[in-house]
Design a protein around this motif. Structure first.
Motif, PDB file in Angstrom:
ATOM      1  N   LEU A 259     -23.756 -66.664  41.210  1.00 38.24           N
ATOM      2  CA  LEU A 259     -23.420 -66.300  42.585  1.00 38.24           C
ATOM      3  C   LEU A 259     -24.712 -65.904  43.290  1.00 38.24           C
ATOM      4  CD1 LEU A 259     -20.231 -64.032  42.251  1.00 38.24           C
ATOM      5  CD2 LEU A 259     -20.314 -66.421  42.957  1.00 38.24           C
TER       6      LEU A 259
ATOM      7  N   LEU B 112     -23.251 -60.498  56.528  1.00 40.54           N
ATOM      8  CA  LEU B 112     -23.572 -61.093  55.238  1.00 40.54           C
ATOM      9  C   LEU B 112     -25.069 -61.280  55.046  1.00 40.54           C
ATOM     10  CD1 LEU B 112     -22.062 -62.194  52.725  1.00 40.54           C
ATOM     11  CD2 LEU B 112     -22.221 -64.469  53.757  1.00 40.54           C
TER      12      LEU B 112
ATOM     13  N   VAL C 268     -19.340 -65.460  49.159  1.00 42.33           N
ATOM     14  CA  VAL C 268     -20.555 -65.627  48.361  1.00 42.33           C
ATOM     15  C   VAL C 268     -20.464 -66.972  47.648  1.00 42.33           C
ATOM     16  CG1 VAL C 268     -22.032 -64.626  46.588  1.00 42.33           C
ATOM     17  CG2 VAL C 268     -20.620 -63.133  48.033  1.00 42.33           C
TER      18      VAL C 268
ATOM     19  N   TYR D 100     -31.744 -68.217  45.930  1.00 40.84           N
ATOM     20  CA  TYR D 100     -30.830 -69.337  46.180  1.00 40.84           C
ATOM     21  C   TYR D 100     -31.609 -70.653  46.202  1.00 40.84           C
ATOM     22  CZ  TYR D 100     -27.198 -72.133  48.522  1.00 40.84           C
ATOM     23  OH  TYR D 100     -26.270 -73.102  48.848  1.00 40.84           O
TER      24      TYR D 100
ATOM     25  N   LEU E  72     -26.489 -65.633  47.554  1.00 40.42           N
ATOM     26  CA  LEU E  72     -26.357 -65.842  48.993  1.00 40.42           C
ATOM     27  C   LEU E  72     -27.462 -66.768  49.503  1.00 40.42           C
ATOM     28  CD1 LEU E  72     -25.425 -62.185  49.925  1.00 40.42           C
ATOM     29  CD2 LEU E  72     -23.946 -64.194  50.153  1.00 40.42           C
TER      30      LEU E  72
END
Length: 357
Positions: A303, A344, A144, A311, A305
């Protein structure tokens, strides 16, 4: 082969004092060595009590190891499931290299199976990661990314490279990439951002709207958010919600913490409804920047992804992914379960899903 002097036993409420004593021997005085934090994490979880397995000395009853796990309500393809987060994995220093971790992990796997756990996951540290993957059937799903927005570049550089004048030079050169935090959040059309006084039924409605946006998510309804961010002892979080036309369109949860000697502003949880448009995320991150402007932080961190819209919103607002050689640690996601949780790109994961943030 001789039997060890200890035996694995499931966690029960009467073992709490022994677990706290084990934590103190291994880690010193931390949050997880405090009775009120233990009670919140192990006993007051809306998904149920902890599923931990501990190693107990047969003769003395002393606890010398733990494979911690707590249940979490999760969503796979929009359908409710019960997952488990492995955490607080510890062995008494006097018993290390005696197979405690592996044996407790196998016992914990059996306990989770009996409890009907659909999948288990963890973000283990460097020491325990090999054991999860090699011995306990966990799959390394992927790393991650840690995203950072530098704020006080002069102080960051001075702490890492204390050379005369270098901090000031770095601050000047980085200004286009690390602008100062604004003192107030600029308005965004049709979006109102206000503090969350209580995670109420509006968050249940919001969760139902977004629960299928990623195939694997921890349930983020009012009961979970209230427990995770408002009922937690010894920490203070600052949640904000974005409202569009009287409907909840997203939220963000912030926390200040000391990390490796740096003052960090953490974006612990950040979720938007993609149907509401990017302006919701922009407004929430502007509020985060304004909040941390008065906190004298050195950097902001999150954090997130790469395949989720949050993101991209973080990247637009001067957050940069930290290259692996510069990471304080790798945030490796491992999971044990069906094929869906082994990819993921199926996951939504933030610091809020990680017990240390």
């Amino acid at each position: 082969m001789n039997e060890p002097s200890w035996e694995p036993v499931p966690y029960t409420l009467d073992l709490a004092d022994g677990i706290l004593a084990l934590h103190r021997r291994a880690w010193g005085e931390l949050e997880i060595t405090r009775a009120e934090y233990h009670r919140w994490q192990y006993q007051e979880n809306p998904a149920g009590p902890a599923l931990s397995t501990v190693a107990r000395e047969r003769n003395t009853g002393e606890l010398i190891g733990q494979f911690g796990a707590i249940p979490l309500r999760a969503s796979i393809n929009g359908e409710p499931q019960i997952a488990a987060l492995a955490l607080n994995v510890v062995t008494d220093p006097a018993y290390r290299r005696q197979g405690v971790f592996a044996r407790l992990g196998h016992a914990a796997n059996g306990q989770m199976a009996k409890a009907g756990i659909a999948f288990a996951f963890a973000l283990p540290n460097e020491n325990s990661f090999p054991g999860f993957v090699r011995h306990l059937g966990y799959h390394h799903v992927g790393d991650v990314p840690l995203l950072v927005r530098p704020v006080n570049v002069r102080r960051l550089v001075a702490r890492r490279l204390p050379l005369p004048g270098l901090g000031a030079l770095a601050a000047a050169l980085s200004r286009p990439f690390a602008p100062p935090l604004p003192g107030s959040a600029p308005p965004v059309d049709d979006v109102t951002v206000v503090p969350v006084e209580r995670f109420d039924s509006a968050f249940d409605v919001f969760w139902q709207r977004i629960c299928r946006r990623q195939r694997v998510m921890v349930v983020r309804d009012a009961a979970y958010l209230e427990w995770r961010f408002r009922q937690i002892p010894l920490r203070r979080y600052f949640p904000f919600q974005a409202v569009v036309a009287d409907d909840l369109a997203g939220y963000i949860v912030l926390r200040r913490a000391e990390i490796l000697g740096m003052r960090a502003g953490l974006v612990v949880d950040f979720v938007v409804d993609p149907a509401s448009g990017e302006r919701v995320g922009v407004a929430l991150l502007a509020q985060a920047a304004a909040h941390f402007a008065s906190e004298n932080v050195d950097l902001l961190a999150s954090l997130m992804l790469p395949h989720v819209p949050e993101y991209g919103l973080l990247r637009r607002t001067h957050f940069w992914p930290v290259p692996r050689p510069l990471l304080p640690q790798r945030f490796r996601l491992v999971a044990r379960g069906g094929p869906v949780v082994r990819k993921l790109e199926h996951w939504f994961l933030t610091m809020g899903d990680y017990d240390l943030a």
